[in-house]
Design a protein around this motif. Structure first.
Motif, PDB file in Angstrom:
ATOM      1  N   TYR A 142       0.924  -1.302   0.126  1.00  7.70           N
ATOM      2  CA  TYR A 142       0.033   0.090   0.150  1.00  7.70           C
ATOM      3  C   TYR A 142       1.034   1.213   0.066  1.00  7.70           C
ATOM      4  N   GLY A 168       0.652   5.318   0.384  1.00  9.51           N
ATOM      5  CA  GLY A 168      -0.418   6.355   0.606  1.00  9.51           C
ATOM      6  C   GLY A 168       0.149   7.736   1.122  1.00  9.51           C
ATOM      7  N   GLU A 221      -4.566   5.477   0.920  1.00  5.32           N
ATOM      8  CA  GLU A 221      -3.922   4.479   0.353  1.00  5.32           C
ATOM      9  C   GLU A 221      -4.462   3.761  -0.964  1.00  5.32           C
ATOM     10  N   THR A 222      -3.461   3.370  -1.665  1.00  4.91           N
ATOM     11  CA  THR A 222      -3.635   2.788  -2.666  1.00  4.91           C
ATOM     12  C   THR A 222      -2.810   1.326  -2.887  1.00  4.91           C
ATOM     13  N   LEU A 223      -3.495   0.106  -3.111  1.00  2.00           N
ATOM     14  CA  LEU A 223      -2.914  -1.226  -3.218  1.00  2.00           C
ATOM     15  C   LEU A 223      -2.136  -1.222  -4.589  1.00  2.00           C
TER      16      LEU A 223
END
Length: 135
Positions: free
Chosen positions: A73, A75, A81-83
């Protein structure tokens, strides 16, 4: 149901999956191989903070696992957050490192292509580092 455009970028590395996984799973190594994205990295209060061209961000990998999954993640400092999906798989006696990039809402086609190019460059850097005797 919403599906995002995706692009999986991969690189073959002449090192065992265990060696590739261990190197990538250590956030302290980011500045060595993720050079298009990570300018510096430090641990602070149990979080990894990376300095990127767009400013400071956090990064956290999923727990160490026997499947060599390197999902992580990325962020903002305030917590959004972005996976990012990433893993190492066996390729003969070596490894294949795969990173799947998703085109999220608001990301232009040009930006998506630019991001894919950065991932490609970083994976090539990873390959170069791991295939040298110093890695």
């Amino acid at each position: 149901m919403t599906l995002h455009r995706s692009h999986t970028i991969n690189v073959s590395i002449d090192r065992t999956p265990e060696r590739a996984y261990a190197f990538v799973a250590d956030p302290a190594n980011l500045t060595r191989w993720a050079t298009a994205f990570c300018l510096s990295v430090r641990e602070s209060k149990g979080r990894w903070i990376i300095e990127t061209p767009g400013g400071p961000m956090t990064i956290r990998f999923v727990e160490v696992n026997r499947f060599h999954v390197l999902d992580h993640y990325v962020g903002t400092i305030d917590g959004e957050e972005t996976l990012n999906s990433m893993r190492v798989i066996s390729n003969g006696s070596g490894s294949e490192v795969l990173f799947t990039l998703f085109q999220l809402p608001g990301v232009s086609d040009d930006r998506f292509a630019e991001d894919a190019g950065m991932v490609e460059r970083d994976l090539q850097t990873l390959k170069r580092i791991l295939e040298t005797a110093s890695a």
